[in-house]
Design an enzyme around this catalytic site. Structure first.
Site, mmCIF file in Angstrom:
data_model
loop_
_atom_site.group_PDB
_atom_site.id
_atom_site.type_symbol
_atom_site.label_atom_id
_atom_site.label_comp_id
_atom_site.label_asym_id
_atom_site.label_seq_id
_atom_site.Cartn_x
_atom_site.Cartn_y
_atom_site.Cartn_z
ATOM 1 N N PHE A 138 0.853 -1.191 0.000
ATOM 2 C CA PHE A 138 0.000 0.000 0.000
ATOM 3 C C PHE A 138 0.884 1.234 0.000
ATOM 4 O O PHE A 138 1.710 1.412 0.885
ATOM 5 C CB PHE A 138 -0.956 0.037 1.195
ATOM 6 C CG PHE A 138 -1.913 1.203 1.091
ATOM 7 C CD1 PHE A 138 -3.000 1.145 0.234
ATOM 8 C CD2 PHE A 138 -1.689 2.371 1.793
ATOM 9 C CE1 PHE A 138 -3.853 2.230 0.078
ATOM 10 C CE2 PHE A 138 -2.540 3.465 1.655
ATOM 11 C CZ PHE A 138 -3.624 3.399 0.795
ATOM 12 N N ASP A 223 9.126 2.460 1.832
ATOM 13 C CA ASP A 223 7.931 3.197 2.227
ATOM 14 C C ASP A 223 7.734 2.952 3.716
ATOM 15 O O ASP A 223 7.261 1.898 4.131
ATOM 16 C CB ASP A 223 6.722 2.716 1.425
ATOM 17 C CG ASP A 223 5.418 3.397 1.872
ATOM 18 O OD1 ASP A 223 5.410 4.018 2.960
ATOM 19 O OD2 ASP A 223 4.429 3.286 1.147
ATOM 20 N N LYS A 252 2.617 9.208 8.448
ATOM 21 C CA LYS A 252 1.599 9.007 9.475
ATOM 22 C C LYS A 252 1.916 9.603 10.846
ATOM 23 O O LYS A 252 1.320 10.586 11.243
ATOM 24 C CB LYS A 252 1.266 7.525 9.574
ATOM 25 C CG LYS A 252 0.524 7.047 8.315
ATOM 26 C CD LYS A 252 -0.356 5.878 8.549
ATOM 27 C CE LYS A 252 -1.390 5.682 7.470
ATOM 28 N NZ LYS A 252 -0.927 5.041 6.228
HETATM 29 C C1 LIG Z 1 -1.070 5.176 4.894
HETATM 30 C C2 LIG Z 1 0.022 4.758 3.997
HETATM 31 C C3 LIG Z 1 0.313 5.466 2.832
HETATM 32 C C4 LIG Z 1 -0.527 6.636 2.353
HETATM 33 O O1 LIG Z 1 -0.468 7.700 3.235
HETATM 34 P P1 LIG Z 1 -1.544 8.899 3.099
HETATM 35 O O2 LIG Z 1 -1.105 9.873 4.132
HETATM 36 O O3 LIG Z 1 -2.890 8.317 3.357
HETATM 37 O O4 LIG Z 1 -1.421 9.436 1.724
HETATM 38 C C5 LIG Z 1 1.394 5.055 2.074
HETATM 39 N N1 LIG Z 1 2.145 4.006 2.444
HETATM 40 C C6 LIG Z 1 1.904 3.299 3.552
HETATM 41 C C7 LIG Z 1 2.790 2.163 3.918
HETATM 42 C C8 LIG Z 1 0.829 3.646 4.383
HETATM 43 O O5 LIG Z 1 0.576 2.930 5.473
#
Ligand SMILES: *Cc1c(COP(=O)(O)O)cnc(C)c1O
Length: 395
Positions: A138, A223, A252
């Site tokens: 994700f 990420d 986050k």
């Molecule tokens: C939540 C998340 C995102 C996206 O972040 P947003 O602030 O919602 O754009 C990207 N990568 C990972 C691993 C995430 O958990």
């Protein structure tokens, strides 16, 4: 307003991208939140890994109040003191050299994708623009980041996707090897997949990706939108898993609740983002930078990373004890305070029952109850959570 009133208004005026929700939350303090009808919940979801210090942490609140009275926004046409201090503190505590600030995880990943392409081109390695990403990943909801997200459900209806992404199964080095080609410029991966089901790769996987990147002159992008800021037991997830990426994204829990994202990288790569190549109006504005700086300093001052390790261990032990009582529990996965309870039954009703019983959690990938509590929880919060989980599974 009551929950019913809030729900009626929200449903009428807000586009329904989130579906029907169980609660309207109006107040938070530490590990607890209250709904509009006054009921209290133990928050083990933490605003989806955002509230690393819990709700309304005194140092974060004080920093926001002070900054709000001083300067809220000026744009990146000017130097910003708290942004500079935040950057220095992030870099001083990592092996990276420089950072770029934005407002969300998706934007941090967009920056990483753009930088990987640009750097590769600047190196004279033209025609290389493909990024290999992992199934069940994700990476966000912009067009490029849903394309990077190798889950078809996020693509549906939004085609055509952005060119330049190749997908392989997570935790499969041979698949990566077979997919690296003439056009590859980078590999992008979450050190632990959270949304994808709390998937912890086998030992050697991430190091193997590092080796492949080195051998083929590719960039390794982590990420860490969910794993940074102490969640895995070190300030950054890459430190907890012992493999260093070339580019690192976070968002986050960076701001202790306010929206801020960042991309960190090495100096020679950062050079490719020369003036005019990338920007964000809000990115790292005074207000969010002050909040993030207070969050970061609190994590460091209170050594919440080691605390997260200890609490993660205790939580795991308690959840494993539950397994003796409930054979629907298949296991526990995770690291630090990124935890998944794996069930043999549908996790959605189980999560809903936990919430009814006063514990915020979420079900991911149908069978996994995901827990992302604040780093500063103590054993009594974990005991309370485990009791509620037991009660909910018994029901
Ligand atoms: C939540 C998340 C995102 C996206 O972040 P947003 O602030 O919602 O754009 C990207 N990568 C990972 C691993 C995430 O958990």
């Amino acid at each position: 307003m009551t929950t019913t009133e809030i729900k009626a208004t929200a449903t009428k005026y807000i586009i329904n991208t989130y579906g029907e929700r169980q609660l309207a939350l109006v107040r938070g303090e530490g590990c607890y939140v209250w709904d509009a009808d006054g009921k209290r919940y133990l928050d083990f979801l933490g605003g989806i890994a955002v509230n690393g210090l819990g709700h309304c942490h005194q140092r974060v609140v004080a920093a926001i109040q002070k900054q709000a009275e001083t300067l809220i926004h000026v744009s990146n046409l000017y130097y910003i003191e708290p942004q500079a201090q935040l950057a220095k503190t992030l870099i001083d505590n990592s092996t990276m050299d420089q950072c770029f600030f934005c407002n969300s995880g998706a934007e941090a990943n967009e920056a990483a994708i753009k930088l990987a392409r640009k750097y590769t081109k600047d190196q004279g390695r033209t025609g290389r623009f493909e990024i290999i990403t992992m199934e069940h990943s994700f990476h966000g909801r912009t067009l490029a980041t849903i394309t990077a997200t190798a889950q078809p459900k996020y693509h549906k209806g939004f085609e055509p996707m952005v060119p330049g992404f190749r997908y392989v199964p997570f935790d499969d080095l041979d698949a990566v090897k077979a997919t690296i080609g003439e056009q590859t410029c980078a590999i992008m991966v979450e050190p632990i997949q959270s949304e994808g089901g709390v998937n912890v790769p086998r030992p050697g996987y991430l190091a193997g990706l590092r080796e492949l990147c080195d051998a083929h002159h590719l960039l390794l992008i982590f990420d860490e939108v969910q794993t940074a800021m102490g969640r895995l037991g070190k300030l950054f997830g890459y430190q907890a898993v012992g493999v260093e990426p070339d580019i690192l994204t976070m968002a986050k829990s960076l701001g202790g609740g306010v929206p801020i994202g960042a991309m960190l990288t090495k100096a020679h790569i950062a050079e490719s983002f020369s003036p005019g190549t990338h920007a964000s109006t809000f990115g790292g504005n005074p207000l969010v930078s002050a909040a993030a700086l207070a969050t970061l300093q609190t994590i460091l001052d209170e050594n919440l990373t080691d605390h997260a390790v200890a609490m993660g261990r205790y939580f795991t032990e308690q959840l494993l004890k539950l397994r003796e009582r409930f054979d629907v529990i298949e296991g526990v996965r995770g690291q630090g305070l990124l935890m998944g309870l794996i069930l043999s039954i549908d996790g959605k009703p189980a999560a809903a029952r936990c919430i009814e019983n006063g514990l915020l959690t979420i079900c991911t990938m149908d069978h996994v109850l995901r827990f992302l509590p604040p780093l500063n929880i103590d054993e009594s919060h974990i005991d309370e959570a485990v009791q509620i989980i037991a009660k909910s599974l018994a029901g």
